[in-house]
Design a protein around this motif. Structure first.
Motif, PDB file in Angstrom:
ATOM      1  N   TYR A 228      47.971  36.102  40.965  1.00 38.86           N
ATOM      2  CA  TYR A 228      46.531  36.386  40.954  1.00 38.86           C
ATOM      3  C   TYR A 228      46.092  36.980  39.623  1.00 38.86           C
ATOM      4  CZ  TYR A 228      41.982  38.090  42.604  1.00 38.86           C
ATOM      5  OH  TYR A 228      40.635  38.329  42.765  1.00 38.86           O
ATOM      6  N   ASN A 229      46.878  37.919  39.070  1.00 39.34           N
ATOM      7  CA  ASN A 229      46.548  38.500  37.766  1.00 39.34           C
ATOM      8  C   ASN A 229      46.367  37.418  36.710  1.00 39.34           C
ATOM      9  OD1 ASN A 229      48.868  41.264  38.259  1.00 39.34           O
ATOM     10  ND2 ASN A 229      46.652  41.272  38.544  1.00 39.34           N
ATOM     11  N   LEU A 230      47.330  36.504  36.642  1.00 36.92           N
ATOM     12  CA  LEU A 230      47.336  35.486  35.596  1.00 36.92           C
ATOM     13  C   LEU A 230      46.319  34.380  35.857  1.00 36.92           C
ATOM     14  CD1 LEU A 230      51.185  35.496  35.158  1.00 36.92           C
ATOM     15  CD2 LEU A 230      49.552  36.132  33.384  1.00 36.92           C
ATOM     16  N   VAL A 231      46.113  34.025  37.133  1.00 41.33           N
ATOM     17  CA  VAL A 231      45.065  33.062  37.481  1.00 41.33           C
ATOM     18  C   VAL A 231      43.708  33.626  37.070  1.00 41.33           C
ATOM     19  CG1 VAL A 231      43.808  32.020  39.417  1.00 41.33           C
ATOM     20  CG2 VAL A 231      46.301  31.864  39.332  1.00 41.33           C
ATOM     21  N   ALA A 232      43.472  34.893  37.390  1.00 42.85           N
ATOM     22  CA  ALA A 232      42.189  35.529  37.068  1.00 42.85           C
ATOM     23  C   ALA A 232      41.948  35.543  35.566  1.00 42.85           C
ATOM     24  CB  ALA A 232      42.155  36.944  37.627  1.00 42.85           C
ATOM     25  N   ASN A 233      42.948  35.944  34.785  1.00 50.54           N
ATOM     26  CA  ASN A 233      42.737  36.035  33.342  1.00 50.54           C
ATOM     27  C   ASN A 233      42.531  34.665  32.711  1.00 50.54           C
ATOM     28  OD1 ASN A 233      44.251  37.376  30.378  1.00 50.54           O
ATOM     29  ND2 ASN A 233      42.351  38.067  31.321  1.00 50.54           N
ATOM     30  N   THR A 234      43.171  33.641  33.274  1.00 55.09           N
ATOM     31  CA  THR A 234      42.960  32.274  32.797  1.00 55.09           C
ATOM     32  C   THR A 234      41.524  31.830  33.060  1.00 55.09           C
ATOM     33  OG1 THR A 234      45.290  31.753  33.251  1.00 55.09           O
ATOM     34  CG2 THR A 234      43.792  29.898  32.949  1.00 55.09           C
ATOM     35  N   ILE A 235      41.021  32.121  34.250  1.00 60.41           N
ATOM     36  CA  ILE A 235      39.655  31.731  34.600  1.00 60.41           C
ATOM     37  C   ILE A 235      38.638  32.545  33.799  1.00 60.41           C
ATOM     38  CG2 ILE A 235      37.955  31.730  36.481  1.00 60.41           C
ATOM     39  CD1 ILE A 235      40.261  30.938  38.350  1.00 60.41           C
ATOM     40  N   GLN A 236      38.920  33.802  33.555  1.00 60.05           N
ATOM     41  CA  GLN A 236      38.046  34.626  32.716  1.00 60.05           C
ATOM     42  C   GLN A 236      37.962  34.045  31.302  1.00 60.05           C
ATOM     43  OE1 GLN A 236      40.357  38.191  33.401  1.00 60.05           O
ATOM     44  NE2 GLN A 236      38.671  39.202  34.466  1.00 60.05           N
ATOM     45  N   THR A 237      39.098  33.655  30.767  1.00 55.38           N
ATOM     46  CA  THR A 237      39.135  33.078  29.418  1.00 55.38           C
ATOM     47  C   THR A 237      38.410  31.743  29.385  1.00 55.38           C
ATOM     48  OG1 THR A 237      41.297  34.134  29.087  1.00 55.38           O
ATOM     49  CG2 THR A 237      40.666  32.440  27.511  1.00 55.38           C
ATOM     50  N   ARG A 238      38.584  30.947  30.443  1.00 57.08           N
ATOM     51  CA  ARG A 238      37.896  29.666  30.522  1.00 57.08           C
ATOM     52  C   ARG A 238      36.369  29.884  30.554  1.00 57.08           C
ATOM     53  NH1 ARG A 238      35.169  25.985  30.274  1.00 57.08           N
ATOM     54  NH2 ARG A 238      35.003  24.069  31.463  1.00 57.08           N
ATOM     55  N   ALA A 239      35.911  30.895  31.318  1.00 55.93           N
ATOM     56  CA  ALA A 239      34.481  31.197  31.397  1.00 55.93           C
ATOM     57  C   ALA A 239      33.928  31.574  30.020  1.00 55.93           C
ATOM     58  CB  ALA A 239      34.237  32.329  32.394  1.00 55.93           C
ATOM     59  N   TRP A 240      34.716  32.303  29.248  1.00 54.91           N
ATOM     60  CA  TRP A 240      34.274  32.722  27.913  1.00 54.91           C
ATOM     61  C   TRP A 240      34.137  31.527  26.976  1.00 54.91           C
ATOM     62  CZ3 TRP A 240      32.322  37.235  28.274  1.00 54.91           C
ATOM     63  CH2 TRP A 240      31.985  37.971  27.155  1.00 54.91           C
ATOM     64  N   CYS A 241      35.033  30.549  27.150  1.00 51.77           N
ATOM     65  CA  CYS A 241      34.996  29.320  26.328  1.00 51.77           C
ATOM     66  C   CYS A 241      34.195  28.250  27.063  1.00 51.77           C
ATOM     67  CB  CYS A 241      36.415  28.839  26.046  1.00 51.77           C
ATOM     68  SG  CYS A 241      37.480  30.047  25.242  1.00 51.77           S
TER      69      CYS A 241
END
Length: 559
Positions: A228-241
Motif C-alpha cells: 500500500y505504501n508503494l502503490v500510494a506513492n506511485t499514484i501520487q507521483t503519477r498525479a503530479w505528472c
C-alpha cells in the motif's frame, strides 16, 4: 501549519485526495500487460521486451522462486544494476508475496553480510561478476539459494558475443561455480512455467520491501514498506505528472532501481503508465546523451550530478535533447543555476522534489508546469501533510522559521525492521520525524535548511559517517578520526576524513584511500583527507563533528 496553504498552489488537474487500491504492487505490471501487450516495456542496450513478454518472464521467475521453496513473507535480496533481470526479479518476488531486499551491487563483504543477516534473506539474485565476493560472504549467512545472472543474458547479437571479451579486458570474471544452492538464472527461467501466480495479501500490512537506510549511529536499518505504501506513492507521483500519457511515455532509467527514488519514480511509475524503461546498468554521460538522442525519452528523473554532467558535457550541442519533457531531481539539493541551464538546453521542465526512504520516498515536489520556487523542495503531495516544529518543544513554528520537518501520509513506512526503539523515535503520534531542518513560507512551499542528522548526501547517495569512521579506525596508523560532508560543486557534498595519526607512525591519503576501497563501496570512500594533531571533543570524549564542519565552512572551502 494546519491550514494546508499549499493546496492553493495545486494545479487544477491535481486533486488533494485520491483513492489508493489495496493491491499487490505487481498488479501495475499485470494491468499494463493487459492494456498494452505489444508495447515495449524494457529497452536494454538494443534489446527490446514487450509487456506481454515481460509478464511472461515475471510469472516464470515467480514459479522459480516457488519451486525453490520461497513462501509469502520470505525475504528475497536483489543485487543487480538496472537490467531486465532486476525488473523481472522484483515483480516476480512481489507476485508470490515475498519481501524484496534491494542490495547495492557495489557493497563490499562486510556491508553485504550485515544486510543479508539482518534481513534474514533466504534467497539472493545477483550478477555473475559478483560471484567471488558473494561466495566469501554466504557461509556467514542463512541464505539457502543464490541465482546468478549475466548482463549478456539479455543483450542482442552481436553484443552478447562481445560482452565477455570486454569483461575479460577489464580484468573481471564471469565465472560461476554452480551447485545445489547456486543456480543459473537463464536455465531456471527457461525450464519454468509461465503460470500466473496470485497470493492473497493485505496490502496495508504485508511488506513489499525492506529498503536499507542508515543514520547517525552508522547502523543500517531496514525500512518496512508495504504494498500500500508503494502503490500510494506511485499514484501520487503519477498525479503530479498529470500530462504524462498512458502507453506513450519513455523513461531514461539512469537512477538505479536499488535506490528507492529510482524504484518509485522510474520502475513502478513506468509500469503503472505502461511506459518504456530505457535501462542503463550504470550512469554514463556519453551513453546517456546517445540514448536521449536515439530513443527520445520523455522523462528523465535523476540526481543533480546527472544534470550537471549533461549541461557541462563538451559535445552536448551535438545531441537532440528536445524529447525530454519532465525531469524530477531528488536525492540531493538541486542548484538553481543547474535547473535554469538544463531547461534552456532541453526546453523540458526540471523540478526539485524531496523524499526519504521512510516515505517510499517522495513527499514534496515543485509543480512541473505551474507555480514553483527555486531553492524550494516544493509543496506536499496529495494526501500528504507536512509541518515544521521546534525540535526542543515539539510546538509548531511560525511560517518563515526553521524547525524539524514532520510528515504524515499513506506513503509513510510501518517502521524499522526489528528495531522498535528506532521506530518509536522516528514515528511519534502519527508523524514521521524526518530529522531534517526546514522552513515553510506563506504559500506552503518548503525549504530544507540543514540536516539534524549527520547524514552526507554525495551524488545522490546517502553516506553515514560512523560507518566510514569504523573502517578508518581499523587502520594501524589511525588514532582518531571524524568524517563529515564538505561542499562539492559536482556531488553536492563529498566525504572528508579528518585524521589523527598514532605517534611515530605515518601514512598518507593514498594509502588510506586504498584501505577504504577494500572495505567500502566506492561512493562511500573519502575523497579528501586532512591530518590533524587533535580533534575537538566534549568533556565526555565525544568528537564534535559539527564543530569540524563549522571550521570547514569558515574556510570558505569549495573545490
Amino acid at each position: 501549519m494546519s491550514e494546508k496553504s499549499w493546496l492553493e498552489c495545486y494545479p487544477k488537474e491535481v486533486l488533494p485526495n485520491y483513492d489508493y487500491p489495496k493491491q499487490n504492487l505487481a498488479q501495475f505490471l499485470n494491468d499494463s500487460a493487459e492494456k498494452f501487450p505489444e508495447h515495449i516495456a524494457l529497452a536494454f542496450l538494443g534489446k527490446k521486451i514487450k509487456y506481454k513478454e515481460l509478464l511472461d518472464e515475471t510469472y516464470r521467475f515467480a514459479n522459480v522462486l516457488k519451486d525453490l521453496g520461497v513462501q509469502k513473507g520470505d525475504r528475497v535480496a536483489i543485487m543487480l544494476p538496472n537490467c531486465p533481470q532486476a525488473v523481472i526479479a522484483y515483480y516476480g518476488s512481489l507476485l508470490i508475496g515475498a519481501v524484496v531486499v534491494q542490495t547495492n551491487p557495489t557493497y563490499m563483504e562486510q556491508e553485504l553480510e550485515y544486510q543479508l543477516n539482518d534481513s534474514g534473506t533466504s534467497i539472493l539474485i545477483a550478477l555473475d561478476l559478483l560471484f567471488k565476493r558473494i561466495q566469501r560472504v554466504i557461509p556467514k549467512t542463512n541464505v539457502r539459494n543464490i541465482i546468478f545472472t549475466s548482463i549478456k543474458d539479455y543483450l542482442p547479437f552481436p553484443k552478447n558475443i562481445l560482452y565477455p571479451l570486454t569483461v575479460k579486458k577489464d580484468g573481471l570474471s564471469m565465472d560461476v561455480t554452480y551447485s545445489e544452492k547456486v543456480h543459473s538464472y537463464k536455465h531456471l527461467l527457461k525450464s519454468a512455467l509461465a503460470i500466473p501466480i496470485t497470493v492473497e495479501l493485505d496490502a496495508e500490512t504485508d511488506l513489499a520491501l525492506l529498503q536499507y537506510t542508515g543514520g547517525t549511529t552508522g547502523i543500517a536499518k531496514g525500512v518496512m514498506l508495504t504494498h500500500y505504501n508503494l502503490v500510494a506513492n506511485t499514484i501520487q507521483t503519477r498525479a503530479w505528472c498529470y500530462k504524462s500519457e498512458e502507453g506513450n511515455e519513455r523513461y531514461l532509467a539512469a537512477l538505479p532501481f536499488f535506490h528507492v527514488f529510482g524504484m518509485t519514480v522510474l520502475m513502478n511509475l513506468a509500469m503503472r503508465l505502461g511506459g518504456m524503461l530505457i535501462l542503463l546498468p550504470k550512469f554514463d554521460i556519453d551513453l546517456s546523451l546517445k540514448l536521449i538522442d536515439k530513443m527520445k525519452p520523455s522523462t528523465f528523473p535523476g540526481a543533480p550530478t546527472m544534470y550537471i554532467s549533461l549541461i557541462n558535457h563538451p559535445d552536448v550541442q551535438k545531441y537532440n535533447l528536445s524529447s525530454i519533457n519532465i525531469c524530477i531531481s531528488g536525492a540531493a539539493p538541486l542548484p538553481g543555476n543547474v535547473q535554469e541551464r538544463f531547461e534552456k538546453l532541453t526546453n523540458g521542465k526540471l523540478i526539485e522534489g524531496y523524499g526519504l526512504t521512510e516515505a517510499s520516498p517522495v513527499t514534496h515536489a515543485n509543480n512541473i508546469w505551474e507555480k514553483r520556487k527555486l531553492g524550494s523542495i516544493g509543496i506536499p503531495f496529495p494526501d500528504t501533510i507536512a509541518k515544521v516544529v521546534d525540535p526542543e518543544t515539539g510546538e509548531d513554528v511560525e511560517n518563515g522559521n526553521v524547525g524539524e520537518l514532520l510528515i504524515q501520509g499513506p506513503q509513510v513506512m510501518q517502521g524499522y525492521w526489528n528495531q522498535p526503539i528506532a521506530t518509536s523515535e522516528t514515528l511519534r503520534d502519527g508523524w514521521l520525524y524526518t530529522g531534517d531542518m526546514a522552513m515553510m513560507d506563506n504559500d506552503g512551499f518548503f525549504y530544507i535548511m540543514d540536516r539534524k542528522k549527520d547524514l552526507i548526501i554525495a551524488g545522490g547517495f546517502n553516506i553515514y559517517p560512523r560507518e566510514i569512521e569504523e573502517v578508518l579506525f581499523k587502520h594501524p596508523a589511525v588514532m582518531d578520526v571524524v568524517v563529515a560532508g564538505v561542499p562539492d560543486e559536482y556531488r553536492g557534498e563529498t566525504v572528508k576524513a579528518y585524521i589523527v595519526l598514532k605517534e611515530g607512525v605515518s601514512t598518507d591519503a593514498n594509502q588510506l584511500e586504498a584501505f577504504c576501497r577494500e572495505r567500502l563501496a566506492a561512493y562511500k570512500v573519502p575523497r579528501k583527507y586532512e591530518f590533524r594533531t587533535s580533534l575537538p571533543k566534549t568533556l565526555v570524549g565525544k568528537t564534535l563533528r559539527r564543530l569540524v564542519v563549522e571550521e570547514e565552512k569558515n574556510k570558505g572551502f569549495v573545490e
